[in-house]
Enzyme design. Structure first.
Site, PDB file in Angstrom:
ATOM      1  N   ASN A  12       0.866  -1.179   0.000  1.00 29.62           N
ATOM      2  CA  ASN A  12       0.000   0.000   0.000  1.00 29.62           C
ATOM      3  C   ASN A  12       0.905   1.232   0.000  1.00 29.62           C
ATOM      4  OD1 ASN A  12      -1.789   2.051   0.556  1.00 29.62           O
ATOM      5  ND2 ASN A  12      -2.337   1.326   2.608  1.00 29.62           N
ATOM      6  N   LYS A  14       0.117   4.246  -0.248  1.00 28.56           N
ATOM      7  CA  LYS A  14      -0.523   5.433   0.357  1.00 28.56           C
ATOM      8  C   LYS A  14      -0.315   6.659  -0.537  1.00 28.56           C
ATOM      9  CE  LYS A  14      -0.194   3.246   4.809  1.00 28.56           C
ATOM     10  NZ  LYS A  14      -0.166   3.349   6.247  1.00 28.56           N
ATOM     11  N   HIS A 100      -9.612   0.991   4.772  1.00 26.98           N
ATOM     12  CA  HIS A 100      -8.350   1.147   5.501  1.00 26.98           C
ATOM     13  C   HIS A 100      -8.596   2.052   6.712  1.00 26.98           C
ATOM     14  CE1 HIS A 100      -4.298   2.446   6.469  1.00 26.98           C
ATOM     15  NE2 HIS A 100      -3.888   1.355   5.865  1.00 26.98           N
ATOM     16  N   GLU A 102      -7.056   4.449   7.858  1.00 32.42           N
ATOM     17  CA  GLU A 102      -6.880   5.890   7.591  1.00 32.42           C
ATOM     18  C   GLU A 102      -8.131   6.457   6.918  1.00 32.42           C
ATOM     19  OE1 GLU A 102      -3.103   5.514   5.591  1.00 32.42           O
ATOM     20  OE2 GLU A 102      -2.216   4.929   7.513  1.00 32.42           O
ATOM     21  N   GLU A 171      -5.517  -5.132  10.459  1.00 34.98           N
ATOM     22  CA  GLU A 171      -4.489  -4.132  10.724  1.00 34.98           C
ATOM     23  C   GLU A 171      -4.799  -3.403  12.028  1.00 34.98           C
ATOM     24  OE1 GLU A 171      -2.431  -2.805   6.821  1.00 34.98           O
ATOM     25  OE2 GLU A 171      -4.268  -1.648   7.021  1.00 34.98           O
ATOM     26  N   GLY A 177       2.281   2.166  10.777  1.00 39.00           N
ATOM     27  CA  GLY A 177       3.227   3.263  10.639  1.00 39.00           C
ATOM     28  C   GLY A 177       3.933   3.649  11.928  1.00 39.00           C
ATOM     29  N   SER A 216       3.214  -2.221  10.288  1.00 37.86           N
ATOM     30  CA  SER A 216       4.663  -2.261  10.497  1.00 37.86           C
ATOM     31  C   SER A 216       5.317  -3.590  10.091  1.00 37.86           C
ATOM     32  CB  SER A 216       5.021  -1.908  11.948  1.00 37.86           C
ATOM     33  OG  SER A 216       4.606  -0.586  12.241  1.00 37.86           O
TER      34      SER A 216
HETATM   35  P1  PGA Z   1       2.670   0.248   7.673  1.00 33.71           P
HETATM   36  O1  PGA Z   1       1.210   0.447   7.039  1.00 33.71           O
HETATM   37  O2  PGA Z   1       3.236  -1.012   7.097  1.00 33.71           O
HETATM   38  O3  PGA Z   1       3.435   1.462   7.286  1.00 33.71           O
HETATM   39  O4  PGA Z   1       2.474   0.136   9.157  1.00 33.71           O
HETATM   40  C1  PGA Z   1       0.364  -0.633   6.802  1.00 33.71           C
HETATM   41  C2  PGA Z   1      -0.920  -0.142   6.205  1.00 33.71           C
HETATM   42  O5  PGA Z   1      -1.390   0.934   6.580  1.00 33.71           O
HETATM   43  O6  PGA Z   1      -1.519  -0.815   5.333  1.00 33.71           O
END
Ligand code: PGA
Length: 263
Positions: A12, A14, A100, A102, A171, A177, A216
């Site tokens: 992803n 982003k 997601h 976010e 997740e 992140g 992560s």
């Molecule tokens: P990350 O994000 O690997 O940077 O923690 C995962 C995601 O949001 O899909």
């Protein structure tokens, strides 16, 4: 990982690499994935790079597939600035990440909206990667299983229409992140609950649906997570922007799938 399900590693990107950088990154991922035939690899660039990356991968005869990061639930119409499932399909996307955290946190997406998007994606023959996961406050209040159950239940009817077509990504929001990855056994506990809910809906859905872990995931922690029986792959954010590191995660999945095949 379970030999009955083909592992899936999805990147992803982003709101990154939406212009020229997308080409080098996609090429790097395609090179890293070559020969790893036991693993399905997906990259989700921003909308602006999606069609170009899909074309580039096609020209390179890569098996890496393209996904989008979001979409609107209507197939078309007066929704300025929005992108629909048929448009994504037309641009070369095979997958779409939906719900997601976010999107849920910053753009007000509810379980109901996410379910509508999953319905619209499936109708357009676009494969959904539907995301669920608890926040830190919910985990600390011991509500993890309850929250994830609510989020998954909202999707069951839609996913059951085509068992195995869609994917669920667990997740934990506190792991995204932050560099704080869930312990493999803690992630497995939630994946097992998701598997149970899918299986109760229909045994076929439970057996066929891949459940990815996200939050992560990096080259050095992927193997421990992917070794869990109900973790069928990973949704990778930050580490997917580095083709070499992402390639190592794909390699771990390939190695484990090969070992699972041997039994
Ligand atoms: P990350 O994000 O690997 O940077 O923690 C995962 C995601 O949001 O899909």
């Amino acid at each position: 990982m379970n030999r009955a399900r083909r592992p899936l590693i999805a990147g992803n990107w982003k709101m990154n690499a939406g212009g020229q950088e997308a080409f080098g990154l996609a090429t790097g991922v395609a090179d890293g994935a070559r020969g790893k035939d036991r693993v399905e690899v997906v990259i989700a660039p921003p909308f602006t790079a999606l069609a170009a990356v899909a074309y580039e991968l096609h020209e390179a005869k890569s098996t890496v597939m393209v996904g989008a990061q979001n979409m609107h639930h209507e197939p078309g119409g007066a929704f300025t600035g929005e992108i629909s499932a048929p448009m994504l399909k037309d641009s070369g996307a095979v997958w779409v990440i939906l719900g997601h955290s976010e999107r849920r946190q910053h753009f007000g997406e509810t379980d109901e909206i996410v379910a509508r998007k999953v319905t619209a994606a499936i109708r357009a023959d676009l494969r959904p990667i539907a995301c669920v996961g608890e926040t830190l406050a919910e985990r600390e209040a011991d509500q993890t299983l309850e929250v994830v159950e609510r989020q998954v239940r909202a999707l069951l009817d839609e996913l059951a229409k085509k068992p195995g077509f869609g994917v669920i990504a667990y997740e934990p929001v506190w792991a995204i992140g932050t560099g704080k990855v869930a312990r493999p056994e803690d992630a497995q506990e939630v994946h097992a609950l998701i598997r149970k809910l899918l299986t109760e809906s229909s045994p076929e859905l439970g057996a066929a649906t891949r459940i990815l872990y996200g939050g992560s995931v990096k080259a050095d922690n992927a193997e421990g997570l992917l070794s869990q029986p109900d973790i069928d792959g990973a949704l990778v954010g930050g580490a997917s922007l580095d083709a070499a590191g992402f390639g190592k995660i794909v390699e771990s999945a390939e190695r484990l799938a090969e070992a699972a095949e041997r039994g």
